[in-house]
Design an enzyme around this catalytic site. Structure first.
Site, PDB file in Angstrom:
ATOM      1  N   HIS A 197      16.717  -8.067   6.499  1.00 62.09           N
ATOM      2  CA  HIS A 197      15.915  -7.986   7.722  1.00 62.09           C
ATOM      3  C   HIS A 197      16.647  -7.205   8.802  1.00 62.09           C
ATOM      4  CE1 HIS A 197      12.952 -11.530   7.020  1.00 62.09           C
ATOM      5  NE2 HIS A 197      12.483 -10.384   6.615  1.00 62.09           N
ATOM      6  N   ARG A 304      -4.498  -2.460   3.790  1.00 62.20           N
ATOM      7  CA  ARG A 304      -4.246  -3.337   2.637  1.00 62.20           C
ATOM      8  C   ARG A 304      -4.595  -4.756   3.084  1.00 62.20           C
ATOM      9  NH1 ARG A 304       0.643   0.242   2.125  1.00 62.20           N
ATOM     10  NH2 ARG A 304       0.730   0.985  -0.028  1.00 62.20           N
ATOM     11  N   ARG A 340      -9.490  -1.567   2.269  1.00 66.23           N
ATOM     12  CA  ARG A 340      -9.411  -1.661   0.812  1.00 66.23           C
ATOM     13  C   ARG A 340      -9.711  -3.096   0.391  1.00 66.23           C
ATOM     14  NH1 ARG A 340      -3.875  -0.498  -2.296  1.00 66.23           N
ATOM     15  NH2 ARG A 340      -3.252  -2.524  -1.476  1.00 66.23           N
ATOM     16  N   GLU A 441      -5.649   5.576  -8.930  1.00 63.29           N
ATOM     17  CA  GLU A 441      -4.252   5.171  -9.099  1.00 63.29           C
ATOM     18  C   GLU A 441      -3.914   4.818 -10.546  1.00 63.29           C
ATOM     19  OE1 GLU A 441      -3.520   2.064  -6.262  1.00 63.29           O
ATOM     20  OE2 GLU A 441      -5.358   1.019  -6.724  1.00 63.29           O
ATOM     21  N   ASN A 464       1.622   5.463  -5.578  1.00 66.04           N
ATOM     22  CA  ASN A 464       2.606   4.449  -5.989  1.00 66.04           C
ATOM     23  C   ASN A 464       2.252   3.923  -7.373  1.00 66.04           C
ATOM     24  OD1 ASN A 464       3.339   4.836  -3.356  1.00 66.04           O
ATOM     25  ND2 ASN A 464       2.450   2.934  -2.611  1.00 66.04           N
ATOM     26  N   ASP A 465       0.974   3.595  -7.548  1.00 65.91           N
ATOM     27  CA  ASP A 465       0.546   3.102  -8.855  1.00 65.91           C
ATOM     28  C   ASP A 465       0.308   4.235  -9.841  1.00 65.91           C
ATOM     29  OD1 ASP A 465       0.535   0.265  -8.872  1.00 65.91           O
ATOM     30  OD2 ASP A 465      -0.974   0.353  -7.303  1.00 65.91           O
ATOM     31  N   ARG A 475       6.995  -0.454 -11.129  1.00 68.99           N
ATOM     32  CA  ARG A 475       7.461  -0.032  -9.798  1.00 68.99           C
ATOM     33  C   ARG A 475       8.332  -1.071  -9.107  1.00 68.99           C
ATOM     34  NH1 ARG A 475       1.791   0.015  -6.306  1.00 68.99           N
ATOM     35  NH2 ARG A 475       2.981  -0.505  -4.447  1.00 68.99           N
ATOM     36  N   CYS A 512      -2.891   8.169  -0.050  1.00 69.79           N
ATOM     37  CA  CYS A 512      -2.367   7.103   0.813  1.00 69.79           C
ATOM     38  C   CYS A 512      -1.125   6.419   0.232  1.00 69.79           C
ATOM     39  CB  CYS A 512      -3.446   6.068   1.105  1.00 69.79           C
ATOM     40  SG  CYS A 512      -4.079   5.270  -0.372  1.00 69.79           S
TER      41      CYS A 512
HETATM   42  C1  PEP Z   1      -0.679   3.096  -4.185  1.00 69.17           C
HETATM   43  O1  PEP Z   1      -0.692   2.547  -5.276  1.00 69.17           O
HETATM   44  O2  PEP Z   1      -0.231   4.249  -3.985  1.00 69.17           O
HETATM   45  C2  PEP Z   1      -1.214   2.390  -3.007  1.00 69.17           C
HETATM   46  C3  PEP Z   1      -1.378   2.998  -1.853  1.00 69.17           C
HETATM   47  O3  PEP Z   1      -1.511   1.075  -3.159  1.00 69.17           O
HETATM   48  P1  PEP Z   1      -0.405  -0.107  -3.186  1.00 69.17           P
HETATM   49  O4  PEP Z   1       0.926   0.503  -2.872  1.00 69.17           O
HETATM   50  O5  PEP Z   1      -0.862  -1.100  -2.194  1.00 69.17           O
HETATM   51  O6  PEP Z   1      -0.511  -0.578  -4.597  1.00 69.17           O
HETATM   52 MG    MG Z   2      -1.875   0.769  -5.542  1.00 73.66          MG
END
Ligand code: PEP
Ligand code: MG
Length: 583
Positions: A197, A304, A340, A441, A464-465, A475, A512
């Site tokens: 933190h 989110r 979302r 994703e 990210n996914d 991940r 995103c």
């Molecule tokens: C992603 O997967 O890129 C995304 C924006 O969603 P999250 O990171 O919430 O899975």
């Molecule tokens: Mg995602």
């Protein structure tokens, strides 16, 4: 003679100043037996120390909450909550009774138990929460030792810290807040990790910081001149005049750069060849809109919603969801809000009572996101209705995560129609034409992007996914984090296919995932055809700066051949070269 040290750079920036060495050793805790007749007195001692620690934290929170955002004082709230933890409180009292021992020892025993629980956790982030327990326990221990002001007045109060670089074994989030108020230049600690933190706070507050510089307090004296390079994790003690000049120049450049960035606030993102680019922010809840607006007055490309569902025993009602989403919408003052639907499961697991059966073997491939919502349509319906209702009061979009097949989208569309019928029957206001989009994703969705696009108003790429599923790397697993390669040619091909699908059908495509917030990739993505970015609040101005210094036509020509390169390394080299050319 100058000496160089290395540690983990946790907060970027250069600080130059004199050392202030903080010696606040952990008090030595000894066990001693107390007379049985003194048990109640010992318990009262513990409660008094706990109450004192609580008063100190509340005072710090009150003193600073006016000028720092909510997410920063939130760290203090976490410590306040920990003061009420049953293992810590009732466990300590039980221990005093049971072993007829001193409060310090009983408290330490409970702390050791909790530390062990955190050590056994797999999640790297949760593991670092152990630091918070230690900070809270040490604060109570100092109060027990009659060090009535655990913030050590001679250490952290007054204005003698102004411009100093603090060297400490470890710092608590509260220390960091207090010191920021004293306008310290930077800090170095012997312990702590990049996810602590304190490190997160340092980044949020913009204080250059390095952690994990072992034994540094034995090698640096109070008053020594220091240079901290938080980006490189480098500390130089007693720098020579040449390096001092070099770092002062870097510091001036950085200050100028930051000031220039703030001059971009509320200005449009436009390339040098006149193309307007949409730049939005990502949020986790209505409170984050405030942070967003500190950087820019912009819309939200990804809200989110999972936070609302986690840490509770029941699915939130339609009305509660409507009120929370409406609060975010009002705070945005007319800018669009893309909500979302719940992406629960895998790394965003809910409490046991809400979990759907036993834990899956591969949760990221299991009943996650839209899959879970379609399995529990009566609960999903509450969210759909709440979002449709929010849409009656301003520009709201709905976005569905983790779709793999168009038939899943068809089911969602049927449920949305059903939600509208129910809202009509209940005579509630809603937006019957609320724009609907999908997150791309999963490779399957990217490969079918045209089919999705035909049924939707927009697409948003969740890199990210997309990277996790394309490269078959979890991940959240440290062991395979070296395989996380946004510049893998397959990832770029899938992004490219999605962008082209949007172009062909004539709908907007946004990105995103974290890739959008990293300045390394901005020109690459622009050159590939991306026109809508949704980024972390702190990256808004930097990404805007890059956009405003980019020529779309030239980027498109440079980027196309990169997509045919064979390896992530080759692509990275080409991207770096292009970035240097435009910088
Ligand atoms: C992603 O997967 O890129 C995304 C924006 O969603 P999250 O990171 O919430 O899975
Ligand atoms: Mg995602």
């Amino acid at each position: 003679m100058s000496v160089m040290f290395h540690g983990i750079g946790v907060s970027k920036g250069i600080a130059i100043g004199q050392a202030y060495v903080l010696y606040r050793e952990r008090p030595e805790i000894l066990e001693y037996a107390i007379a049985p007749g003194r048990i109640e007195h010992e318990i009262a001692r513990f409660h008094t120390a706990r109450a004192q620690a609580q008063k100190q934290l509340e005072a710090i929170k009150q003193k600073f909450s006016a000028d720092v955002p909510h997410d920063i004082t939130h760290f203090i709230d976490t410590h306040l909550l920990m003061l009420d933890d049953p293992v810590l409180c009732e466990g300590t009292v039980e221990h005093i009774r049971h072993r007829v021992c001193n409060a310090e020892w009983a408290l330490q025993s409970q702390c050791d138990r909790l530390e062990k629980v955190f050590d056994d956790m797999d999640d790297a982030y949760l593991k670092t929460r152990k630091d918070d327990i230690l900070h809270v326990v040490q604060r109570i221990q100092r109060c027990l030792a009659c060090d009535t002001d655990a913030d050590a007045p001679e250490d952290l109060q007054g204005d003698h810290l102004k411009g100093r670089i603090i060297i400490a074994d470890d710092l608590t989030p509260a220390d960091t807040l207090v010191m920021r108020h004293q306008k310290i230049a930077g800090f170095i600690t012997e312990f702590g990790g990049p996810l602590s933190h304190t490190a997160i706070l340092a980044r949020n507050l913009g204080i250059p910081a390095i952690v994990g510089v072992r034994n540094v307090r034995q090698l640096i004296k109070a008053g020594d001149w220091l240079v901290v390079d938080g980006g490189q994790g480098m500390l130089i003690a007693e720098p020579d005049s040449h390096s001092l000049r070099h770092f002062r120049d870097l510091q001036k450049d950085e200050k100028r750069r930051q000031q220039n960035l703030f001059s971009l606030k509320n200005k449009p993102a436009v390339t040098t060849d006149g193309r307007r680019i949409n730049l939005n922010g990502n949020i986790d809840g209505p409170d984050d809109v405030r942070t967003l607006r500190q950087y820019d007055h912009t819309g939200v490309g990804l809200y989110r919603t999972e936070m609302l569902f986690m840490e509770r025993d029941e699915w939130p009602s339609e009305q509660e969801q409507f009120e929370v989403y409406s609060r975010a919408l009002r705070a945005l003052k007319g800018h669009p809000l893309t909500i979302r639907t719940a992406d629960l499961g895998a790394d965003k697991e809910m409490r046991d009572t809400l979990q759907h059966g036993p834990m899956a073997h591969n949760p990221a491939l299991g009943l996650r996101a839209i899959r879970r919502c379609l399995k529990e349509p009566h609960l999903f319906m509450l969210q759909l209705k709440a979002i449709l209702r929010t849409g009656a009061y301003g520009p709201v979009n709905m976005m569905i995560p983790m779709l793999t097949c168009v038939s899943e989208l068809d089911q969602v569309i049927v449920l949305i129609e059903q939600a509208k019928t129910e809202l009509r029957a209940e005579r509630k206001r809603f937006n019957p034409h609320l724009p609907l989009g999908a997150m791309i994703e999963v490779p399957a969705a990217a490969l079918s992007a045209t089919a999705f696009a035909r049924k939707l108003d927009f697409l948003s790429i969740g890199t990210n996914d997309l990277i996790q599923y394309t490269l078959a790397m979890d991940r959240i697993d440290d062991e395979v984090s070296h395989l996380f390669k946004p510049l893998h040619p397959s990832v770029l091909k899938l992004i490219d296919m999605t962008l082209q699908a949007g172009e062909k059908i004539g709908i907007e495509v946004s990105l995103c995932g974290e890739m959008a917030s990293d300045p390394l990739y901005t020109r690459l993505l622009l050159g590939m055809g991306l026109r809508n970015f949704s980024v972390q609040a702190g990256s808004l101005l930097e990404i805007k700066h890059i956009i405003n210094h980019s020529h779309l036509g030239k980027l498109a020509t440079l980027v196309r051949p990169m997509l045919d390169l064979a390896t992530p390394d080759e692509i990275e080299q080409a991207v770096n070269e292009m970035n240097r050319q435009f910088a």
